[in-house]
Design an enzyme around this catalytic site. Structure first.
Site, PDB file in Angstrom:
ATOM      1  N   LYS A 172       3.247 -10.600 -11.539  1.00  0.00           N
ATOM      2  CA  LYS A 172       5.089  -9.564 -12.024  1.00  0.00           C
ATOM      3  C   LYS A 172       5.763 -10.525 -13.059  1.00  0.00           C
ATOM      4  O   LYS A 172       5.667  -9.495 -13.993  1.00  0.00           O
ATOM      5  CB  LYS A 172       6.042  -9.979 -10.967  1.00  0.00           C
ATOM      6  CG  LYS A 172       5.879  -8.837  -9.497  1.00  0.00           C
ATOM      7  CD  LYS A 172       6.567  -9.108  -8.340  1.00  0.00           C
ATOM      8  CE  LYS A 172       5.949  -7.770  -7.686  1.00  0.00           C
ATOM      9  NZ  LYS A 172       7.900  -8.063  -6.259  1.00  0.00           N
ATOM     10  N   LYS A 185      -6.297   6.090  -8.895  1.00  0.00           N
ATOM     11  CA  LYS A 185      -5.307   5.298  -7.967  1.00  0.00           C
ATOM     12  C   LYS A 185      -3.878   6.180  -8.371  1.00  0.00           C
ATOM     13  O   LYS A 185      -2.953   5.989  -8.613  1.00  0.00           O
ATOM     14  CB  LYS A 185      -5.580   4.162  -7.244  1.00  0.00           C
ATOM     15  CG  LYS A 185      -4.450   3.676  -6.566  1.00  0.00           C
ATOM     16  CD  LYS A 185      -3.874   2.289  -6.470  1.00  0.00           C
ATOM     17  CE  LYS A 185      -2.634   2.327  -5.532  1.00  0.00           C
ATOM     18  NZ  LYS A 185      -1.731   0.773  -5.301  1.00  0.00           N
ATOM     19  N   LYS A 235       3.161   4.298  -8.760  1.00  0.00           N
ATOM     20  CA  LYS A 235       4.189   4.750  -9.671  1.00  0.00           C
ATOM     21  C   LYS A 235       3.708   3.707 -11.716  1.00  0.00           C
ATOM     22  O   LYS A 235       4.150   4.174 -12.124  1.00  0.00           O
ATOM     23  CB  LYS A 235       5.841   4.455  -9.647  1.00  0.00           C
ATOM     24  CG  LYS A 235       5.831   2.943  -9.096  1.00  0.00           C
ATOM     25  CD  LYS A 235       7.073   2.808  -8.058  1.00  0.00           C
ATOM     26  CE  LYS A 235       7.423   1.201  -7.293  1.00  0.00           C
ATOM     27  NZ  LYS A 235       6.736   1.146  -6.372  1.00  0.00           N
TER      28      LYS A 235
HETATM   29  P1  ADP Z   1       2.611   2.436  -6.097  1.00  0.00           P
HETATM   30  O1  ADP Z   1       1.586   2.025  -6.305  1.00  0.00           O
HETATM   31  O2  ADP Z   1       2.731   3.709  -6.151  1.00  0.00           O
HETATM   32  O3  ADP Z   1       4.099   1.070  -6.448  1.00  0.00           O
HETATM   33  P2  ADP Z   1       3.650   0.690  -3.534  1.00  0.00           P
HETATM   34  O4  ADP Z   1       2.140  -0.387  -4.243  1.00  0.00           O
HETATM   35  O5  ADP Z   1       5.109   0.194  -3.580  1.00  0.00           O
HETATM   36  O6  ADP Z   1       3.237   1.591  -4.427  1.00  0.00           O
HETATM   37  O7  ADP Z   1       3.034   1.391  -2.537  1.00  0.00           O
HETATM   38  C1  ADP Z   1       3.877   1.486  -0.981  1.00  0.00           C
HETATM   39  C2  ADP Z   1       2.938   1.273  -0.480  1.00  0.00           C
HETATM   40  O8  ADP Z   1       2.110   3.278  -0.422  1.00  0.00           O
HETATM   41  C3  ADP Z   1       1.375   0.780   0.380  1.00  0.00           C
HETATM   42  O9  ADP Z   1       1.525   0.742   2.196  1.00  0.00           O
HETATM   43  C4  ADP Z   1       0.258   1.510   0.118  1.00  0.00           C
HETATM   44  O10 ADP Z   1      -0.988   0.910   0.483  1.00  0.00           O
HETATM   45  C5  ADP Z   1       0.580   3.144  -0.233  1.00  0.00           C
HETATM   46  N1  ADP Z   1       0.426   3.653  -1.702  1.00  0.00           N
HETATM   47  C6  ADP Z   1       0.657   3.736  -2.508  1.00  0.00           C
HETATM   48  N2  ADP Z   1      -0.461   4.561  -3.869  1.00  0.00           N
HETATM   49  C7  ADP Z   1      -1.252   4.422  -2.421  1.00  0.00           C
HETATM   50  C8  ADP Z   1      -2.306   5.495  -2.837  1.00  0.00           C
HETATM   51  N3  ADP Z   1      -2.632   6.032  -4.528  1.00  0.00           N
HETATM   52  N4  ADP Z   1      -3.582   5.526  -2.378  1.00  0.00           N
HETATM   53  C9  ADP Z   1      -3.168   4.773  -1.051  1.00  0.00           C
HETATM   54  N5  ADP Z   1      -2.090   4.817  -0.478  1.00  0.00           N
HETATM   55  C10 ADP Z   1      -1.426   4.390  -1.107  1.00  0.00           C
END
Ligand code: ADP
Ligand code: TRP
Length: 319
Positions: A110, A189, A192
């Site tokens: 971070k 992938k 956000k």
């Molecule tokens: P982002 O990558 O958008 O910041 P987060 O890290 O906040 O998303 O993810 C929250 C949850 O959603 C986690 O448990 C993560 O494993 C799942 N997740 C997020 N994006 C994906 C993806 N593209 N494929 C599978 N699982 C995902």
């Protein structure tokens, strides 16, 4: 089995969140004692505006309830409605070696991404440990990036138990190894951070535009195509029945089936699943008092669940 997980209200939820994390939680509602909370204290490490945080907290709650979290079966609550987690975090802090936190990758990552090096960000894993330990959770489903935080949690539980006697259960992380990575608009992938997401409830026109813009190769309509690994097919599989997915795969392999056709099918499949969720969400959003009641009641029950542990903790530490 008590299963607990938290999600930060720090951005709109997207298809990757739904298929990667949310859906498997809903599946556990009939078998597990499910605690699902909105980590609004944690989000304050990045969100610096009260209205934004309040709105994002409400949005996450609406999304979960609309997509299937049933408050009659599971708890949904705001982290801030269980203020004892802050208290416990302090007791744990007093047992947390600086080195343990200094080794946390997520903190270093971070900082590398430009977040401010605040005490809150540094101490984040201690608060997370408090969230989990206070509820005596058995199982904590998290993404791979949170694995180390679960190790910190177990470590702190052990340190507390060694110092003061057995109070905490050591929770296990549940990291779904085989949850496919859901691809985003550009084939990377969906995340956000990559700005390639389709939000669960964004404007219908915008969803259509995004689906139509999913990147594909430039094979012509007549050419046979390999469906596996193709983002549209991978996304379609998530929404479709196995028979429907097999039918699309067949059409691709035969030729005469273009990406435009597949995008249209994907859009229809999205609507079939999400239109009822969207209607439910609109209904819930119209009635903020009921939403507030659901969250308050979740918070009340969560606090009640935490009370016996906090009683033991206070007695053990000498208060
Ligand atoms: P982002 O990558 O958008 O910041 P987060 O890290 O906040 O998303 O993810 C929250 C949850 O959603 C986690 O448990 C993560 O494993 C799942 N997740 C997020 N994006 C994906 C993806 N593209 N494929 C599978 N699982 C995902
Ligand atoms: N740190 C988690 C994340 O960013 C959110 C979280 C906070 C959490 N407390 C938790 C997850 C307790 C599971 C259990 O995704």
């Amino acid at each position: 089995m008590r299963t607990l997980t938290g999600i930060q209200p720090s951005g709109k939820l997207h298809w990757g969140n739904y298929f990667g994390a949310m859906r498997s939680m809903f599946d556990r509602q009939n078998t597990d004692d499910l605690f699902m909370f909105i980590a609004n204290f944690h989000a304050m490490t990045t969100v610096r505006d009260g209205t934004t945080l309040r709105d994002a907290t409400r949005d996450v709650a609406l999304d979960y309830l609309a997509c299937g979290l049933d408050p009659a079966k599971s708890l949904i609550y705001r982290q801030s409605d269980v203020p004892e987690v802050q208290e416990l975090a302090w007791y744990l802090s007093c047992l947390t070696p600086m080195g343990l936190l200094e080794r946390c990758h997520s903190y270093k990552d971070k900082l590398a991404r430009g977040l401010d090096a605040t005490h809150g960000l540094f101490a984040y894993p201690v608060l997370m440990a408090a969230d989990i330990l206070i509820m005596q959770a058995d199982l904590v489903p998290v993404g791979r990036d949170q694995k180390q935080h679960l190790e910190v949690t177990r470590d702190l539980a052990q340190k507390f138990n060694n110092a003061y006697g057995e109070v905490f259960r050591l929770p296990d992380a549940y990291i779904p190894e085989r949850v496919a990575t859901i691809p985003g608009l550009d084939g990377q992938k969906m995340s956000k951070s990559y700005h390639n997401t389709i939000e669960l409830f964004e404007d219908v026109k915008s969803i259509k535009k995004k689906v139509m813009s999913i990147v594909t190769d430039s094979k012509g309509l007549e050419e046979p195509k390999e469906p596996e690994g193709n983002s549209i097919y991978e996304l379609y599989k998530l929404f479709a029945t196995p028979e429907e997915a097999a039918e699309m795969a067949d059409s691709f392999r035969k030729g005469g089936y273009g990406y435009g056709h597949a995008k249209k099918a994907l859009l229809e499949a999205y609507h079939r699943l999400f239109d009822p969720f969207r209607a439910k969400r609109e209904e819930l959003a119209k009635d903020p008092a009921t939403l507030e009641d659901i969250l308050r009641e979740g918070g009340r029950r969560a606090r009640e669940a935490a009370a016996p542990t906090m009683e033991k903790v206070r007695k053990a530490v000498g208060l």
